[in-house]
Each structure stands twice: as structure tokens, then as C-alpha cells.
Design a protein around this motif. Structure first.
Motif, PDB file in Angstrom:
ATOM      1  N   ASP A 129      13.829  -3.049  -0.878  1.00 33.16           N
ATOM      2  CA  ASP A 129      14.784  -2.772   0.198  1.00 33.16           C
ATOM      3  C   ASP A 129      14.210  -1.840   1.252  1.00 33.16           C
ATOM      4  OD1 ASP A 129      14.710  -0.416  -1.166  1.00 33.16           O
ATOM      5  OD2 ASP A 129      16.827  -0.396  -1.730  1.00 33.16           O
ATOM      6  N   ARG A 130      12.933  -1.464   1.124  1.00 27.26           N
ATOM      7  CA  ARG A 130      12.313  -0.645   2.158  1.00 27.26           C
ATOM      8  C   ARG A 130      11.873  -1.487   3.358  1.00 27.26           C
ATOM      9  NH1 ARG A 130       7.767   2.674  -1.013  1.00 27.26           N
ATOM     10  NH2 ARG A 130       7.371   0.557  -1.766  1.00 27.26           N
ATOM     11  N   TRP A 131      11.931  -2.806   3.215  1.00 28.09           N
ATOM     12  CA  TRP A 131      11.558  -3.693   4.318  1.00 28.09           C
ATOM     13  C   TRP A 131      12.841  -4.283   4.895  1.00 28.09           C
ATOM     14  CZ3 TRP A 131       7.036  -7.794   3.977  1.00 28.09           C
ATOM     15  CH2 TRP A 131       6.816  -8.321   5.244  1.00 28.09           C
ATOM     16  N   LEU A 132      13.162  -3.883   6.116  1.00 31.97           N
ATOM     17  CA  LEU A 132      14.374  -4.342   6.782  1.00 31.97           C
ATOM     18  C   LEU A 132      14.071  -5.522   7.703  1.00 31.97           C
ATOM     19  CD1 LEU A 132      15.818  -0.870   7.860  1.00 31.97           C
ATOM     20  CD2 LEU A 132      16.278  -2.130   5.735  1.00 31.97           C
ATOM     21  N   SER A 161       0.811  -1.218   0.000  1.00 31.52           N
ATOM     22  CA  SER A 161       0.000   0.000   0.000  1.00 31.52           C
ATOM     23  C   SER A 161       0.846   1.271   0.000  1.00 31.52           C
ATOM     24  CB  SER A 161      -0.918   0.018   1.233  1.00 31.52           C
ATOM     25  OG  SER A 161      -0.186   0.245   2.423  1.00 31.52           O
ATOM     26  N   LEU A 162       2.164   1.124   0.157  1.00 31.70           N
ATOM     27  CA  LEU A 162       3.024   2.304   0.209  1.00 31.70           C
ATOM     28  C   LEU A 162       3.093   2.990  -1.152  1.00 31.70           C
ATOM     29  CD1 LEU A 162       6.054   0.938   2.286  1.00 31.70           C
ATOM     30  CD2 LEU A 162       4.195   2.421   3.093  1.00 31.70           C
ATOM     31  N   ALA A 208       8.820   7.996   1.651  1.00 33.05           N
ATOM     32  CA  ALA A 208       9.868   7.892   2.665  1.00 33.05           C
ATOM     33  C   ALA A 208       9.357   7.041   3.816  1.00 33.05           C
ATOM     34  CB  ALA A 208      10.258   9.283   3.151  1.00 33.05           C
ATOM     35  N   ALA A 209       9.260   5.753   3.568  1.00 34.61           N
ATOM     36  CA  ALA A 209       8.686   4.833   4.542  1.00 34.61           C
ATOM     37  C   ALA A 209       9.496   3.544   4.569  1.00 34.61           C
ATOM     38  CB  ALA A 209       7.230   4.539   4.209  1.00 34.61           C
TER      39      ALA A 209
END
Length: 226
Positions: A156-159, A120-121, A126-127
Motif C-alpha cells: 500500500d506504499r504505492w499509490l 529497494s525501499l 517512510a516512503a
């Protein structure tokens, strides 16, 4: 004259003699049956009355009057072996959760919800999503990298983070105010929404679709704010 025939009526048989002992036994058996049925019916009625519908999961959002809760600084390692600190998330709106890769049911379900948030981003937002293992002794960066392919793909936005176990437990309990313990199974299934300044803005139930939808809405509102 013909003699009139007489009908002889046989006397009625005498009733069997009463057995007071047998009657007492039968009466006792009947009483036990009635009492048992009464107890069973009463228990079922009380059981039905005591059953209440499951409470609707509540979104816990701090009010403006609450003292702000900020995530403390931390130093962990991502799935590529790169150090990650709170400073790396500065200026980002992020969602955090605690899990472990060998968790059989609740963690996969929770990370599927995280994947829903990920999709949904808005593009270029910037999330971040931050999933922290509570079983770092088993969940090495290599294990996390393999696990991540199931949920995050190449985003790569999910760490996925690991590190020192005691530091992670303290971060969960003292920093995020969520449950955690030596046993990896003891961990919260809530999702925490954190703003650009590291302030926790709310907790959301990952097992409830409406709660996750509310998380997505609040995340978008934070992204709009400068």
C-alpha cells in the motif's frame, strides 16, 4: 631455277567510321554514372560524420542555489476510491510519475522501474510511490486497482491516483514542471523525487538504469535525514 614464291599480304581492314552522336551519348552516360557514385559516397560520408553517440541521460538535480520547487496542493482519488491530498504525503519521501493504463510500451517500462524502486525501499521506511494517470476518463479507481496488481502487489506504499483531467494536467505542468496534454500519449517518462516537505529534489530518467540507481541512492539519503 625454281621461281621464288611471293607472299601476298592482305591489306588491314579499314576502321569503322566514327559516330560522333553515339560517342557523345556514351560519354554522357559515363558522366552520369560517375556523378551518381560521387554523390552517393559524399552523402554517406556526411551521414557518418553527422552521427553522434546518444547523449548519456543526465540526472537533473536542483542545486542549493536554485529556488526550491514545491509540489502544490492537490486532491486526487486512489485505486480504492479514497481521496488523497498533498497533506497525506507530508513527512514521506516519495517518487512520482505520470502514466496511463492503456499505454502500450513506455508506461509499462516506466512502472517496472518504479517497481525496482519499490523493492529497494527499506522495511518500514517512510516512503511512497505515487503514479498519477493522465487518462482519468478511462482509468477509474477500479481500472487502477486491476492495473496495480501487476506492479505493486499488495504494497500500500504505492499509490495509483486518478481524478479531474485538467487538474492532473496542471499538476504535471505547473507543479512538477513535466510535460502533459489532452492526448494521454503526451506525458513525461521522468521520475520525480520529492522530500518530506514536498520539495522536488530531482528528476530521473526512467529509461536509464544508471539514472534509476542514482534515484534509489538519493531516496535512501533523504530517508536517513531527519
Amino acid at each position: 631455277m625454281n621461281e621464288e614464291k611471293q607472299t601476298v599480304v592482305a591489306p588491314a581492314p579499314a576502321p569503322p567510321p566514327r559516330n560522333p552522336m553515339l560517342e557523345l551519348v556514351l560519354l554522357g552516360v559515363l558522366f552520369c554514372i560517375v556523378a551518381g557514385v560521387s554523390v552517393t559516397v559524399t552523402w554517406k560520408i556526411r551521414s557518418l560524420r553527422s552521427r553522434k553517440p546518444a547523449p548519456t541521460p543526465v540526472v537533473t538535480t536542483p542545486s542549493p542555489d536554485d529556488e526550491p520547487t514545491f509540489v502544490p496542493d492537490f486532491s486526487l482519488i486512489d485505486k480504492s476510491g479514497k481521496p488523497v491530498t498533498l497533506a497525506d504525503l507530508k513527512g514521506q519521501v516519495w517518487v512520482a510519475n505520470f502514466f496511463f493504463t492503456s499505454c502500450p510500451a513506455q508506461c509499462p517500462a516506466m512502472n517496472l522501474r518504479m517497481g525496482q524502486v519499490q523493492r529497494s525501499l527499506p522495511v518500514g521506511a517512510a516512503a511512497k510511490l505515487v503514479s498519477i494517470t493522465v487518462d482519468p476518463e478511462k482509468d477509474s479507481p477500479e481500472v487502477l486497482a486491476e492495473y496495480a496488481t501487476t506492479y505493486s502487489g499488495k504494497d500500500d506504499r504505492w499509490l495509483f491516483l486518478t481524478g479531474d483531467k485538467q487538474a492532473i494536467i496542471r499538476l504535471a505542468i505547473e507543479g512538477f514542471k513535466l510535460s502533459a496534454g489532452e492526448d494521454p500519449n503526451i506525458h513525461s517518462t521522468k521520475l520525480a523525487l520529492v522530500d518530506r516537505d514536498g520539495r522536488i529534489r530531482g528528476y530521473f530518467n526512467s529509461t536509464d538504469e544508471k539514472s534509476v540507481a542514482e534515484l534509489q541512492e538519493q531516496l535512501k539519503e533523504l530517508l536517513k535525514a531527519n
